[in-house]
Design an enzyme around this catalytic site. Structure first.
Site, PDB file in Angstrom:
ATOM      1  N   ASP A 109       0.427  -1.170   0.149  1.00  0.00           N
ATOM      2  CA  ASP A 109       0.347   0.035   0.111  1.00  0.00           C
ATOM      3  C   ASP A 109       0.834   1.354  -0.186  1.00  0.00           C
ATOM      4  OD1 ASP A 109      -2.760   1.562   0.163  1.00  0.00           O
ATOM      5  OD2 ASP A 109      -2.793   1.406   1.866  1.00  0.00           O
ATOM      6  N   CYS A 164     -20.599 -11.677  -6.819  1.00  0.00           N
ATOM      7  CA  CYS A 164     -21.432 -11.517  -5.900  1.00  0.00           C
ATOM      8  C   CYS A 164     -23.401 -11.555  -6.216  1.00  0.00           C
ATOM      9  CB  CYS A 164     -21.604  -9.338  -6.136  1.00  0.00           C
ATOM     10  SG  CYS A 164     -20.138  -8.583  -5.623  1.00  0.00           S
ATOM     11  N   CYS A 167     -26.538  -9.112  -5.696  1.00  0.00           N
ATOM     12  CA  CYS A 167     -26.898  -8.680  -4.626  1.00  0.00           C
ATOM     13  C   CYS A 167     -25.736  -7.016  -4.957  1.00  0.00           C
ATOM     14  CB  CYS A 167     -25.973  -9.166  -3.698  1.00  0.00           C
ATOM     15  SG  CYS A 167     -25.062  -8.188  -2.188  1.00  0.00           S
ATOM     16  N   CYS A 170     -24.069  -3.256  -1.313  1.00  0.00           N
ATOM     17  CA  CYS A 170     -22.905  -2.114  -0.669  1.00  0.00           C
ATOM     18  C   CYS A 170     -23.726  -0.489  -1.434  1.00  0.00           C
ATOM     19  CB  CYS A 170     -21.642  -3.020  -0.975  1.00  0.00           C
ATOM     20  SG  CYS A 170     -21.370  -2.803  -2.681  1.00  0.00           S
ATOM     21  N   CYS A 174     -24.041   2.647   0.870  1.00  0.00           N
ATOM     22  CA  CYS A 174     -22.828   4.411   1.180  1.00  0.00           C
ATOM     23  C   CYS A 174     -23.890   5.590   2.205  1.00  0.00           C
ATOM     24  CB  CYS A 174     -21.843   4.645   0.426  1.00  0.00           C
ATOM     25  SG  CYS A 174     -21.298   6.240   0.162  1.00  0.00           S
ATOM     26  N   CYS A 190     -16.659  10.495  -0.623  1.00  0.00           N
ATOM     27  CA  CYS A 190     -16.285   9.270   0.549  1.00  0.00           C
ATOM     28  C   CYS A 190     -15.521   9.473   1.860  1.00  0.00           C
ATOM     29  CB  CYS A 190     -14.799   8.181  -0.149  1.00  0.00           C
ATOM     30  SG  CYS A 190     -13.940   7.021   0.640  1.00  0.00           S
ATOM     31  N   CYS A 217     -14.394   4.787   6.906  1.00  0.00           N
ATOM     32  CA  CYS A 217     -15.938   4.063   7.355  1.00  0.00           C
ATOM     33  C   CYS A 217     -15.791   2.373   6.892  1.00  0.00           C
ATOM     34  CB  CYS A 217     -15.884   5.126   5.870  1.00  0.00           C
ATOM     35  SG  CYS A 217     -18.246   4.664   6.083  1.00  0.00           S
ATOM     36  N   CYS A 224     -21.986  -6.646   3.285  1.00  0.00           N
ATOM     37  CA  CYS A 224     -21.791  -7.255   2.342  1.00  0.00           C
ATOM     38  C   CYS A 224     -22.227  -8.618   2.800  1.00  0.00           C
ATOM     39  CB  CYS A 224     -20.230  -7.263   1.966  1.00  0.00           C
ATOM     40  SG  CYS A 224     -19.500  -8.877   0.745  1.00  0.00           S
TER      41      CYS A 224
END
Length: 349
Positions: A109, A164, A167, A170, A174, A190, A217, A224
């Site tokens: 990262d 997924c 579905c 998600c 948000c 976001c 968040c 999920c």
């Protein structure tokens, strides 16, 4: 947990480029400065032949809500900084590979890598509609690392099915409507971007959605279904030491002392002023009658962003400077003018 992908341009590089071109990365210039390598890692190492993708589970049960004037922290930041934990192990692996004659580069990262794209290409998981990498039977509470190796390894096969299914829970979950569409996140909306990456004041129309999130968040992951049965991870370093933060304590603690307290954790990323701004936004969203009094602490802070956030938080509780409670124009004007370093600390009327 690990998988291997064959080297090449970053999978779906065109999607990443379109995301940047649309400005959906907000002002994260660190991302675009190295975009060429992100889109094709061979530009950094033309000799790379294989991609090693590694993942570490950080699933930990959410501790009980302490109530009161507290704010929530995203799950990955509850314990030790994963950059340090995984980075130390990655350093050892890279050293072993070099000693075996395999040149390599990569990181966790911090290097210019689109980790999720390579994770999907390797078959480690697939990209969910929330843009997060999901490992079937394990969920999405995963931290990824990627190494590019100057050696040919047999690649694993990517998953061929969208797990997924039908579905989409998600996307509407948000709190700030940050999803432009499936797998397309607008960082400008976001909560994680605003509470961690940005040093500025978020748009006023988003602040209700921040709720009690004081750092990051997790909503799109919490809803999920793949995470419904996620078991606690095995890493003690991810234990929830900072799952909830006391907002009054954040505001009263000296900036330097606050940063010293969070050494070795991701919570240092926004800086002391950023954490205090976030705490004030949460105070503005809480119905607790003590919130206005605690928010007043922020009026004396040296950073005009913190002072402006304090004005907003108090205004949410009817404490608007020199005007009748609820005068949105005053709050809006103060919000923007307080960003000017020449503005004196705001006081209430």
């Amino acid at each position: 947990m690990h998988r291997v992908a064959a080297i090449g341009p970053t999978p779906h590089a065109d999607v990443v480029q379109a995301w940047v071109d649309a400005g959906l990365h907000a002002d994260m210039d660190w991302y675009t400065r190295t975009l060429d390598v992100r889109l094709d890692p061979r530009l950094r190492d033309p000799e790379a032949r294989s991609v090693l993708v590694l993942a570490m589970d950080h699933a930990v049960t959410v501790p009980p809500d302490p109530g009161g004037l507290t704010g929530r922290v995203a799950r990955y930041a509850w314990g030790r900084d994963y950059h340090n934990l995984i980075g130390k192990r990655l350093k050892g692996l890279r050293r072993d590979l070099r000693e075996a004659g395999v040149a390599n580069w990569g990181g966790v990262d911090t290097a210019p890598i689109v980790e999720r794209a390579w994770a999907a290409a390797s078959g480690l998981g697939y990209t969910g509609r929330n843009g997060v990498q999901i490992v079937p039977a394990h969920g999405s509470w995963m931290l990824l690392a990627v190494l590019f190796l100057d050696a040919v390894l047999e690649p694993d096969k990517p998953l061929t099915r969208d797990h997924c299914g039908a579905c989409t829970r998600c996307l509407p979950a948000c709190p700030t409507d940050a999803f432009v569409g499936p797998r397309v996140l607008d960082a400008n909306r976001c909560i994680a971007y605003w509470t961690i990456e940005s040093q500025d004041l978020p748009p006023l129309d988003l602040l209700d959605g921040f709720g009690r999130w004081v750092f990051g968040c997790d909503v799109c992951q919490e809803v999920c279904p793949h995470n419904a049965a996620a078991a606690d991870g095995i890493e003690a370093d991810f234990a929830p030491r900072h799952a909830w933060l006391d907002l009054e304590d954040l505001l009263r603690t000296d900036d330097d002392a606050l940063m010293a307290r969070f050494i070795g954790t991701p919570l240092r990323r926004p800086g002391a002023a950023g954490l205090k701004r976030n705490a004030l936004i949460v105070l503005g969203n809480t119905p607790d009658p003590r919130a206005a009094r605690v928010a007043a602490i922020g009026l004396e802070h040296a950073d005009p962003v913190v002072r402006a956030a304090a004005v907003w938080a108090r205004a949410r509780h009817g404490q608007v400077p020199d005007r009748s409670p609820g005068d949105e124009d005053v709050v809006r004007n103060t919000w923007h003018t307080a960003c000017d370093e020449a503005v004196s600390p705001v006081t209430t009327g």
